[in-house]
Write an enzyme that holds these catalytic residues in place. Structure first.
Site, mmCIF file in Angstrom:
data_model
loop_
_atom_site.group_PDB
_atom_site.id
_atom_site.type_symbol
_atom_site.label_atom_id
_atom_site.label_comp_id
_atom_site.label_asym_id
_atom_site.label_seq_id
_atom_site.Cartn_x
_atom_site.Cartn_y
_atom_site.Cartn_z
ATOM 1 N N ALA A 158 -4.455 4.709 11.863
ATOM 2 C CA ALA A 158 -3.044 4.326 11.826
ATOM 3 C C ALA A 158 -2.789 3.590 10.516
ATOM 4 O O ALA A 158 -3.529 2.665 10.168
ATOM 5 C CB ALA A 158 -2.704 3.429 13.009
ATOM 6 N N LYS A 159 -1.749 4.009 9.805
ATOM 7 C CA LYS A 159 -1.398 3.313 8.555
ATOM 8 C C LYS A 159 -0.468 2.169 8.946
ATOM 9 O O LYS A 159 0.757 2.274 8.830
ATOM 10 C CB LYS A 159 -0.749 4.292 7.577
ATOM 11 C CG LYS A 159 -0.627 3.764 6.163
ATOM 12 C CD LYS A 159 -0.205 4.877 5.222
ATOM 13 C CE LYS A 159 0.177 4.359 3.848
ATOM 14 N NZ LYS A 159 -0.934 3.766 3.095
ATOM 15 N N ALA A 160 -1.085 1.092 9.450
ATOM 16 C CA ALA A 160 -0.322 -0.025 10.003
ATOM 17 C C ALA A 160 -0.242 -1.159 9.000
ATOM 18 O O ALA A 160 -1.215 -1.430 8.278
ATOM 19 C CB ALA A 160 -0.993 -0.522 11.280
ATOM 20 N N TYR A 164 -3.212 -4.048 6.156
ATOM 21 C CA TYR A 164 -3.112 -4.417 4.749
ATOM 22 C C TYR A 164 -3.308 -5.910 4.515
ATOM 23 O O TYR A 164 -3.315 -6.354 3.367
ATOM 24 C CB TYR A 164 -1.822 -3.850 4.144
ATOM 25 C CG TYR A 164 -1.971 -2.344 4.034
ATOM 26 C CD1 TYR A 164 -2.447 -1.768 2.872
ATOM 27 C CD2 TYR A 164 -1.759 -1.517 5.141
ATOM 28 C CE1 TYR A 164 -2.678 -0.409 2.791
ATOM 29 C CE2 TYR A 164 -1.985 -0.153 5.068
ATOM 30 C CZ TYR A 164 -2.443 0.394 3.894
ATOM 31 O OH TYR A 164 -2.691 1.741 3.817
#
Ligand code: PPE
Length: 306
Positions: A158-160, A164
């Site tokens: 998941a690019k959550a 980051y």
């Protein structure tokens, strides 16, 4: 320095003037990192402006949302159309596009279900991610002391937004130590990825890149490079990679929508080969950017003209 402002940002179905694209400070996302997002590029082309792999980026956005039980109140087609609209209405010839899905304002407390799922799409001109001459001369990087998340902590697929925070630790450590970027190892100590890029190695004519089991984001540029390389007859191995293979590699490079294909010239102050961009890296750059910029045939159907 600073973002190159465009005119409008798409918010929940409407184009809003850039300076008015605001959310409440008590929105869930501000406190708990509850967002998923995408990053993609549009390239100036002889035939107009083309989005690179629009479908794959929108699919990944919906998958990231699915993993976090966020129901996007728009269809895939509506989001695709909105992305095209944002680039077009801002008169951008080339652009970086940032769709973000987030939990908005209603209540605080960890439970996200009480907060609405909101969507914004911005686009602006963004130059070379790791420095102006990075694509040609390469960058100096370090192996981070921070690891990428363990598989049962944060889902790497998941690019959550929350992922980051880990990326920021990697990036800050690298900058403070005089490097451009850091490479994180996975929980087992194998190579994972950069703070915002996937990693590739060339050794004895074959390509190696960490597999999905090493807590990587399944990069769309990674996929493009693998497909181009295989069609050029280069063997690509998706597997666990020990740290020291990077030091003795013939070529090392990062891939990402923002970073494109960026050569790495040293890791932990160990020079990779002769410290110059390698021939396979160069060839892959020419093919990938050639397709994106319309200089080569769009043989995979990766472009959407706006
Ligand atoms: N790993 C990570 C952690 C990552 O953030 C990216 C993209 C990739 C791999 C490569 O994925 P892809 O873009 O699909 O090839 N990083 C995005 C955000 C960078 C940022 O600083 O923001 C990007 O490149 O758009």
């Amino acid at each position: 320095m600073g973002i190159k402002e465009a005119h409008y940002i798409w918010m929940d179905g409407e184009l809003v003037p850039w300076k008015d694209a605001k959310i409440h400070v008590l929105s869930h996302v501000v406190h708990y990192g509850s967002s998923v997002f995408e990053g993609m590029r549009a390239y100036k082309n002889p035939k107009g402006t083309a989005l690179f792999r629009l479908k794959e980026h929108v699919d990944r956005l919906f998958n990231s949302a699915k993993i976090y039980r966020m129901e996007i109140p728009f269809s895939v087609e509506e989001i695709e159309k909105a992305i095209i609209q944002v680039v077009r209405e801002n008169n951008l010839e080339s652009a970086y596009i940032r769709p973000v899905v987030y939990r908005g304002y209603a209540e605080l407390g960890v439970n996200p279900f009480t907060c609405p799922v909101k969507v914004a799409i911005a686009a602006w001109e963004w130059g070379k991610y790791l420095g102006e001459d990075a694509l040609e001369n390469g960058v100096d990087v370090m192996i981070s002391t921070w690891r990428r998340m363990a598989p049962n902590t944060f889902p790497a697929m998941a690019k959550a937004g929350a992922n980051y925070m880990n990326s920021q630790l990697i990036k800050m450590e690298a900058i403070i130590n005089g490097y451009v970027e850091g490479i994180a190892l996975d929980i087992m100590g194998f190579i994972s990825e950069g703070s915002g890029e996937n990693l590739f190695i060339v050794k004895d004519g074959e390509i190696y890149t960490p597999s999905l089991g090493s807590s990587i984001l399944l990069g769309i540029t990674r996929d493009s490079v693998i497909r181009i390389a295989r069609d050029l007859g280069i063997k690509v191995n998706e597997q666990r990679i020990p740290r020291e293979l990077v030091y003795v590699a013939d070529e090392v490079f990062f891939t990402g929508s923002a970073a494109e294909i960026t050569p790495i010239r040293s890791v932990d102050r160990i020079t990779i080969s002769n410290g110059k961009r390698g021939p396979i890296t160069k060839k892959l750059q020419e093919e990938l950017l050639g397709i994106a910029e319309g200089k080569k045939e769009d043989r995979y159907g990766w472009l959407t003209y706006i």
